[in-house]
Design an enzyme around this catalytic site. Structure first.
Site, PDB file in Angstrom:
ATOM      1  N   GLY A 280      69.929  36.868  54.171  1.00  0.00           N
ATOM      2  CA  GLY A 280      68.646  37.335  54.702  1.00  0.00           C
ATOM      3  C   GLY A 280      68.432  38.825  54.573  1.00  0.00           C
ATOM      4  O   GLY A 280      67.369  39.328  54.975  1.00  0.00           O
ATOM      5  N   ASP A 283      65.513  39.440  52.140  1.00  0.00           N
ATOM      6  CA  ASP A 283      64.256  38.985  52.761  1.00  0.00           C
ATOM      7  C   ASP A 283      63.801  39.990  53.820  1.00  0.00           C
ATOM      8  O   ASP A 283      62.625  40.355  53.890  1.00  0.00           O
ATOM      9  CB  ASP A 283      64.457  37.628  53.455  1.00  0.00           C
ATOM     10  CG  ASP A 283      65.036  36.568  52.534  1.00  0.00           C
ATOM     11  OD1 ASP A 283      64.827  36.675  51.318  1.00  0.00           O
ATOM     12  OD2 ASP A 283      65.692  35.638  53.047  1.00  0.00           O
TER      13      ASP A 283
END
Ligand SMILES: Nc1ncnc2c1ncn2[C@@H]1O[C@H](COP(=O)(O)OP(=O)(O)O)[C@@H](O)[C@H]1O
Ligand SMILES: O=P([O-])([O-])O[C@@H]1[C@@H](O)[C@H](O)[C@@H](O)[C@H](O)[C@@H]1O
EC number: 2.7.1.64
Length: 399
Positions: A280, A283
């Protein structure tokens, strides 16, 4: 903040596209009229397209954790937390009836569309010996793929900006094209464009990359504002070609990131982090970067916010929970730094160069980053972010 002098780039609108022309007028009318939030935003809505998924983290051949994943979860988590007042978000995501995280914060705020096919799921195998910050530290395998997101799945309204953040090939070329028509500026994660999946038979398909130029997405690049790629993905993007069509941002793990535009480039320094799970980071970087643009920062300054939230993401397993004190500190820093009530997403052009507040902004955010490190040290390893099972070996994931 003083406007950056030189490089400016028109937004990705086709001048002869009547849909886009309408959008320019609507967004400018909605966006710059004052009074809304700190950065003067008034109903600036973003569109995030990409599916939530199930992530299984594996180490030494065994599962050490199961978490909510999918770029849409990490991205909406950061945008909801870090955007200025007046900015809102629509998320278009698909999951199956087996979706295990409907009550976790991000999907509860932005519910996915339910499909007959199973929820997209990935197995992430971590190696013990990531030799450098840029070495691939995990091998991904797509185990299930939910339905693609079709153009007709997108809301039939205009957005100030859009983020194309597929992880499993769910953002079809025609869906990205529709996003470009609906959104004033589109930011794309390269992983949505260049992933291919080997041998789907048993055990799912190993993720590999294909050259962007060989995909149907390549022709859309001149209408994309920003393309983000990890250093592993960058060779497949072809930075030197792509930077002539849009601004390319290459993330470099714990080394921060670099921006490349037509005529210039910049390196943006990282923030300290105690890494427990790299999932992540990219992101969260992209969402932090987008929120920086929403606050009115130049691209190079906004990348500081990208690095900040990338670092925050690696400090926790799965989708991170941010300390409210840390978020308050970040917003105060931005309110102080950004004097002009406008956002570059709403303007006619983006500026790229580092501004004269860049170093001061880095220093202030570094202090806020220390709050993340302190929070990490104070908390017990298990996080309350919708994990199916908590992980006892967090610190043994590679750093
Ligand atoms: N160990 C780390 N320490 C500090 N920041 C990090 C670390 N790892 C990642 N980041 C931040 O997150 C961003 C994205 O991470 P990166 O590993 O390059 O992407 P991806 O998750 O897509 O492989 C980096 O540019 C950096 O800002
Ligand atoms: O770590 P990162 O590259 O930013 O993004 C990750 C994707 O690459 C992965 O496919 C997905 O399963 C994770 O949940 C996360 O979205």
């Amino acid at each position: 903040m003083a406007p950056s002098p030189a490089a400016a780039m028109p937004l990705a609108a086709e001048p002869d596209d009547p849909e886009v022309e309408v959008e320019v007028v609507v967004v400018e009318e909605r966006g710059v009229k004052g009074g809304g939030g700190v950065a003067g935003l008034d109903e600036v809505e973003g569109l995030v397209v990409g599916s939530y998924c199930h992530d299984v983290l594996l180490r030494g051949g065994r599962a050490v954790g199961e978490t909510l994943g999918g770029a849409a979860a990490f991205v909406s988590n950061v945008l909801d937390a870090a955007s200025p007042a007046g900015a809102s978000l629509a998320v278009v995501s698909k999951v199956g009836h087996d979706f295990a995280y409907a009550t976790a914060a991000a999907p509860a705020r932005h519910p996915p569309v339910l499909c007959a096919s199973p929820t997209t799921s990935f197995h992430a195998r971590f190696s013990d010996d990531a030799a450098s910050a840029h070495a691939p530290d995990r091998q991904l395998r797509r185990v299930h793929a939910c339905d693609p997101i079709y153009p007709a799945d997108l809301p039939d309204r205009r957005f100030a900006y859009g983020l194309a953040v597929g992880v499993a090939g769910e953002v079809l070329p025609e869906t990205l094209e529709r996003m470009i028509r609906l959104c004033r500026a589109v930011l794309v994660d390269a992983q949505a464009l260049i992933r291919a999946f080997d041998g789907e038979a048993k055990g799912g398909g190993a993720v590999r990359h294909v050259a962007l130029e060989a995909t149907p997405y390549a022709r859309l690049l001149p209408r994309v504002a920003f393309l983000k790629a990890s250093s592993e993905e960058a060779p497949y993007v072809g930075v030197e070609t792509a930077r002539r069509r849009c601004c390319v941002i290459v993330t470099e793990g714990r080394d921060g990131c670099r921006l490349y535009w037509d005529g210039g480039e910049a390196r943006v320094a990282p923030f300290p982090a105690v890494q427990v799970d790299p999932t992540g980071a990219g992101d969260s970087f992209l969402a932090g970067f987008a929120s920086g643009l929403l606050w009115g920062l130049s691209a190079t300054d906004a990348a500081l916010l990208g690095n900040f939230f990338g670092a925050a993401a690696v400090s926790q397993v799965g989708v991170p929970t941010f300390d409210p004190k840390m978020l308050q500190a970040v917003k105060q820093i931005l309110e102080k730094a950004v004097k002009r009530p406008c956002t570059h997403i709403n303007g006619n052009t983006f500026t790229f160069q580092r501004s004269n507040i860049h170093d001061e902004l880095h220093k202030s955010l570094q202090e806020a980053a220390m709050l993340v490190c302190e929070q990490k040290q104070a908390n017990s390893p298990a996080t309350d972010n919708g994990d199916i099972c908590s992980i006892n070996e967090l610190t043994s994931l590679p750093s």
